[in-house]
Design a protein around this motif. Structure first.
Motif, PDB file in Angstrom:
ATOM      1  N   SER A 182      -2.417  -8.619   4.789  1.00 20.10           N
ATOM      2  CA  SER A 182      -3.557  -8.664   3.963  1.00 20.10           C
ATOM      3  C   SER A 182      -4.134  -7.703   4.239  1.00 20.10           C
ATOM      4  N   ALA A 183      -5.610  -7.016   3.090  1.00 18.82           N
ATOM      5  CA  ALA A 183      -5.688  -6.153   3.525  1.00 18.82           C
ATOM      6  C   ALA A 183      -6.431  -5.928   5.083  1.00 18.82           C
ATOM      7  N   ALA A 184      -6.828  -6.563   5.628  1.00 19.67           N
ATOM      8  CA  ALA A 184      -7.692  -7.047   6.442  1.00 19.67           C
ATOM      9  C   ALA A 184      -6.931  -6.699   7.783  1.00 19.67           C
ATOM     10  N   ALA A 185      -5.538  -7.541   7.400  1.00 18.23           N
ATOM     11  CA  ALA A 185      -4.920  -6.644   8.226  1.00 18.23           C
ATOM     12  C   ALA A 185      -3.798  -5.516   8.180  1.00 18.23           C
ATOM     13  N   PHE A 186      -3.822  -4.890   7.158  1.00 18.16           N
ATOM     14  CA  PHE A 186      -4.211  -3.600   7.132  1.00 18.16           C
ATOM     15  C   PHE A 186      -5.088  -2.946   8.719  1.00 18.16           C
ATOM     16  N   ASP A 187      -5.885  -3.089   8.047  1.00 15.88           N
ATOM     17  CA  ASP A 187      -7.160  -2.564   8.689  1.00 15.88           C
ATOM     18  C   ASP A 187      -6.559  -2.581  10.381  1.00 15.88           C
ATOM     19  N   LYS A 188      -6.924  -4.472  10.943  1.00 17.27           N
ATOM     20  CA  LYS A 188      -6.785  -4.436  11.517  1.00 17.27           C
ATOM     21  C   LYS A 188      -5.127  -3.453  12.506  1.00 17.27           C
ATOM     22  N   LEU A 189      -4.437  -3.728  12.466  1.00 15.47           N
ATOM     23  CA  LEU A 189      -2.826  -2.962  12.701  1.00 15.47           C
ATOM     24  C   LEU A 189      -3.637  -1.229  12.344  1.00 15.47           C
ATOM     25  N   LEU A 190      -4.155  -0.614  11.619  1.00 15.82           N
ATOM     26  CA  LEU A 190      -4.659   0.648  11.001  1.00 15.82           C
ATOM     27  C   LEU A 190      -5.412   1.178  12.288  1.00 15.82           C
ATOM     28  N   GLY A 191      -6.432   0.387  13.194  1.00 16.02           N
ATOM     29  CA  GLY A 191      -7.271   0.496  14.068  1.00 16.02           C
ATOM     30  C   GLY A 191      -6.538   0.275  15.065  1.00 16.02           C
ATOM     31  N   ALA A 192      -5.558  -0.522  15.879  1.00 19.40           N
ATOM     32  CA  ALA A 192      -5.052  -0.632  16.862  1.00 19.40           C
ATOM     33  C   ALA A 192      -4.209   0.494  17.202  1.00 19.40           C
ATOM     34  N   GLY A 193      -3.966   0.793  15.981  1.00 15.82           N
ATOM     35  CA  GLY A 193      -3.261   2.634  16.365  1.00 15.82           C
ATOM     36  C   GLY A 193      -1.589   2.133  16.333  1.00 15.82           C
ATOM     37  N   MET A 194      -1.334   1.023  15.439  1.00 15.11           N
ATOM     38  CA  MET A 194       0.594   0.253  14.799  1.00 15.11           C
ATOM     39  C   MET A 194       0.896   0.524  13.501  1.00 15.11           C
ATOM     40  N   VAL A 195      -0.041   1.553  11.954  1.00 15.15           N
ATOM     41  CA  VAL A 195       0.314   1.548  11.355  1.00 15.15           C
ATOM     42  C   VAL A 195       0.591   3.429  11.645  1.00 15.15           C
ATOM     43  N   SER A 196       1.749   4.405  11.727  1.00 14.85           N
ATOM     44  CA  SER A 196       2.494   5.396  11.834  1.00 14.85           C
ATOM     45  C   SER A 196       3.105   5.239  10.729  1.00 14.85           C
ATOM     46  N   CYS A 197       3.207   6.964  10.139  1.00 16.88           N
ATOM     47  CA  CYS A 197       4.608   7.505   9.388  1.00 16.88           C
ATOM     48  C   CYS A 197       5.382   7.664   9.379  1.00 16.88           C
ATOM     49  N   ALA A 198       6.039   7.180   8.354  1.00 18.72           N
ATOM     50  CA  ALA A 198       7.516   6.668   8.038  1.00 18.72           C
ATOM     51  C   ALA A 198       8.749   8.235   9.148  1.00 18.72           C
ATOM     52  N   VAL A 199       8.125   9.464   8.266  1.00 20.58           N
ATOM     53  CA  VAL A 199       8.322  10.218   8.332  1.00 20.58           C
ATOM     54  C   VAL A 199       8.078  10.861  10.289  1.00 20.58           C
ATOM     55  N   PHE A 227       0.626  -1.123  -0.232  1.00 25.36           N
ATOM     56  CA  PHE A 227      -0.307   0.030   0.284  1.00 25.36           C
ATOM     57  C   PHE A 227       1.051   1.104   0.277  1.00 25.36           C
ATOM     58  N   SER A 228       0.630   2.473  -0.949  1.00 22.79           N
ATOM     59  CA  SER A 228       1.381   3.428  -0.509  1.00 22.79           C
ATOM     60  C   SER A 228       0.127   4.532   0.521  1.00 22.79           C
ATOM     61  N   LEU A 229       0.745   5.200   1.492  1.00 22.28           N
ATOM     62  CA  LEU A 229       0.266   6.248   2.749  1.00 22.28           C
ATOM     63  C   LEU A 229       0.709   7.406   2.697  1.00 22.28           C
ATOM     64  N   ARG A 230      -0.110   7.577   3.160  1.00 21.59           N
ATOM     65  CA  ARG A 230       0.244   8.389   3.328  1.00 21.59           C
ATOM     66  C   ARG A 230      -0.233   9.879   5.154  1.00 21.59           C
ATOM     67  N   CYS A 231       0.403  10.170   6.237  1.00 20.51           N
ATOM     68  CA  CYS A 231      -0.571  10.670   7.447  1.00 20.51           C
ATOM     69  C   CYS A 231      -1.529  12.374   6.768  1.00 20.51           C
ATOM     70  N   GLU A 232      -1.827  12.436   8.356  1.00 24.12           N
ATOM     71  CA  GLU A 232      -2.452  13.918   8.329  1.00 24.12           C
ATOM     72  C   GLU A 232      -1.724  14.623   7.492  1.00 24.12           C
ATOM     73  N   ALA A 233       0.160  14.433   7.304  1.00 22.74           N
ATOM     74  CA  ALA A 233       0.666  16.075   7.343  1.00 22.74           C
ATOM     75  C   ALA A 233       1.343  15.933   6.019  1.00 22.74           C
ATOM     76  N   ASP A 234       0.119  14.758   5.600  1.00 21.59           N
ATOM     77  CA  ASP A 234       0.934  14.887   3.917  1.00 21.59           C
ATOM     78  C   ASP A 234       2.110  13.857   3.640  1.00 21.59           C
ATOM     79  N   HIS A 235       3.010  13.454   4.357  1.00 24.16           N
ATOM     80  CA  HIS A 235       3.990  12.800   4.018  1.00 24.16           C
ATOM     81  C   HIS A 235       3.762  11.743   3.148  1.00 24.16           C
ATOM     82  N   HIS A 236       4.473  10.948   2.236  1.00 23.88           N
ATOM     83  CA  HIS A 236       3.667  10.303   1.813  1.00 23.88           C
ATOM     84  C   HIS A 236       4.998   8.919   1.766  1.00 23.88           C
TER      85      HIS A 236
END
Length: 140
Positions: free
Chosen positions: A20-37, A4-13
């Motif tokens: 899987s897509a479900a794993a992404f959704d689960k990690l995102l919901g748990a706050g475990m996906v964060s901006c690399a920048v 996935f290409s992602l971006r944060c609220e500060a528009d960092h890409h």
């Protein structure tokens, strides 16, 4: 695996791979996906073009060997983490909890934790964040 290409609220890409897509959704919901920048956990999928490959080899371009700003940011982050924090390996969850509970002195650490260990740390208010790279395993 899904990319996935992602971006944060500060528009960092930035880009990341997930089981899987479900794993992404689960990690995102748990706050475990964060901006690399910037480390923000307010992340969403960015618009991406599908990657299609013909039967032949992909044409070589100069951009394949150039380092992107994202790659430079990730490399700088890795260098900072590895240069200023102690690698605690698979003991990360225990070490983080002991520091949070005041049992050991606070210091910067990084390492590895199972998803359920990381989720429990977050639920218990232990300040942790996933790294956008896999730690290099170090031996003593």
């Amino acid at each position: 695996m899904i990319h996935f290409s992602l971006r944060c609220e500060a528009d960092h890409h930035f880009d990341s791979w997930f089981q899987s897509a479900a794993a992404f959704d689960k990690l995102l919901g748990a706050g475990m996906v964060s901006c690399a920048v910037c480390g923000s956990t307010h992340v969403e999928k960015a618009l991406m073009a599908p990657r299609l490959q013909s039967g032949g080899p992909a044409p070589s371009t100069a951009s394949e060997t150039e380092v992107t700003p994202r790659e430079k940011a990730l490399a700088a982050l890795r260098q900072k983490v590895e240069g200023t924090a102690d690698y605690v390996g698979v003991n990360f969850a225990r070490e983080a909890r002991d520091m949070h509970d005041g049992l050991t002195p606070e210091r910067s650490i990084y390492g590895e934790a199972k998803p359920e260990e990381a989720r429990k740390l977050i639920e218990d208010g232990v300040p942790v964040a996933p790294l956008p790279f896999v730690p290099r395993r170090k031996s003593n």
